[in-house]
Design an enzyme around this catalytic site. Structure first.
Site, mmCIF file in Angstrom:
data_model
loop_
_atom_site.group_PDB
_atom_site.id
_atom_site.type_symbol
_atom_site.label_atom_id
_atom_site.label_comp_id
_atom_site.label_asym_id
_atom_site.label_seq_id
_atom_site.Cartn_x
_atom_site.Cartn_y
_atom_site.Cartn_z
ATOM 1 C CG ASP A 1 55.730 25.775 29.011
ATOM 2 O OD1 ASP A 1 54.895 25.117 28.371
ATOM 3 O OD2 ASP A 1 55.444 26.812 29.649
ATOM 4 C CG ASP B 1 57.513 29.534 28.668
ATOM 5 O OD1 ASP B 1 56.444 29.756 29.261
ATOM 6 O OD2 ASP B 1 57.631 29.626 27.426
ATOM 7 C CB SER B 2 55.265 31.443 33.686
ATOM 8 O OG SER B 2 55.052 30.141 34.214
ATOM 9 C CD GLU C 1 48.170 32.300 28.572
ATOM 10 O OE1 GLU C 1 48.554 33.275 29.241
ATOM 11 O OE2 GLU C 1 48.943 31.387 28.197
ATOM 12 C CE LYS D 1 52.112 24.979 28.486
ATOM 13 N NZ LYS D 1 52.412 26.212 27.676
#
Length: 285
Positions: free
Chosen positions: A101, A62-63, A200, A131
């Site tokens: 995502d 989703d970045s 992360e 994810k």
């Protein structure tokens, strides 16, 4: 339908693929403690084609909110956006496991909501799994999905969708309480059936503890070289942006190379050097 047969003979975006068997979720799960897992983000068919031979997992992150759409965070990303890009990456890959995502708001309300969203992702993209960000609170949802045939990768530590609650993008796990909570989160997600966990932005010692504590692969991003694999945003590691997080190593200066190529093109257009004789069609005699 997103699944379509593409004419590999005529489409520049779809050259005939080299035959290779796609990796599976169980194969990734079984890499725990073995050869490190190579994972990068992909959002488009062409980039997926370039990354696929070198990667084990392609993450449709989703970045893409920031990287593709110029949004200020991942929060405005929609399920439809993730599905469109997920399908594109599946079309461009033949080897890697493709994970998509789940965007903010598509899974947090209930396990049933998560299943509805995830089943759309699986059916409409052809991806291998999804994810989701979150820890102990999300464990029942992970179990609900995995028991119904949807592979789930977890994501603990710095969870960008929770940036407002976390108060920013700083490293996590520095306090004893936060350290213990993130370790518990990772254990809970793994125990609930996740086939892997992204850790992360956590301090190195915590990343190592998580990797030792869970029975599934831990993929680090700003974590530790001792994790079971690594992931980065591809555009960050290629040097496409001026600003990148501290944990990113730039493996190229693609932004600089693109800028130089475009500058040369502009110069040749303005001087009428382009197009030259090789790029124009002569009239037949």
């Amino acid at each position: 339908m997103s699944h379509m047969t593409l004419d590999t003979g005529t489409s520049r975006a779809n050259p005939t693929p080299s035959p290779m068997k796609r990796l599976t979720v169980p194969a990734i799960r079984n890499r725990k403690g073995k050869d490190p897992i190579v994972m990068l983000t992909a959002y488009t068919t062409r980039m997926a084609q370039l990354l696929d031979p070198h990667c084990d997992v392609l993450l449709v992150g989703d970045s893409l909110g920031q990287v593709i759409y110029g949004l200020p965070s991942t929060l405005p990303v929609t399920l439809d956006m993730m599905i469109a890009h997920g399908a594109a990456v599946v079309r461009g890959s033949y080897h890697s496991v493709v994970i998509v995502d789940m965007p903010f708001g598509s899974y947090e309300a209930s396990p049933e909501q998560a299943f509805h969203s995830a089943s759309r992702v699986m059916a409409e993209t052809g991806a291998a799994g999804v994810k989701m960000e979150g820890g102990e609170t999300l464990a029942p949802t992970v179990e609900f999905l995995t028991r119904r045939g949807i592979p789930v990768m977890g994501h603990v530590g710095l969870t960008p969708q929770a940036v407002n609650a976390l108060g920013g993008y700083g490293a996590r796990g520095r306090s004893n309480a936060e350290h213990a909570q993130i370790l518990d989160d990772a254990r809970a997600i793994a125990d609930a059936g996740a086939f892997g966990v992204v850790a992360e932005g956590v301090v190195e010692t915590l990343a190592n503890e998580i990797t030792a504590a869970v029975s599934v692969p831990v993929i680090g991003i700003g974590a530790s070289s001792q994790c079971d694999g690594q992931v980065l945003v591809t555009e960050d590691m290629l040097g496409m942006f001026e600003r990148t997080p501290r944990f990113v190593k730039r493996f190229d200066d693609l932004a600089g190379r693109i800028s130089a190529a475009v500058e040369t093109y502009a110069t040749e257009v303005r001087s009428r050097a382009f197009p030259g004789a090789e790029q124009v069609y002569a009239a037949r005699d």
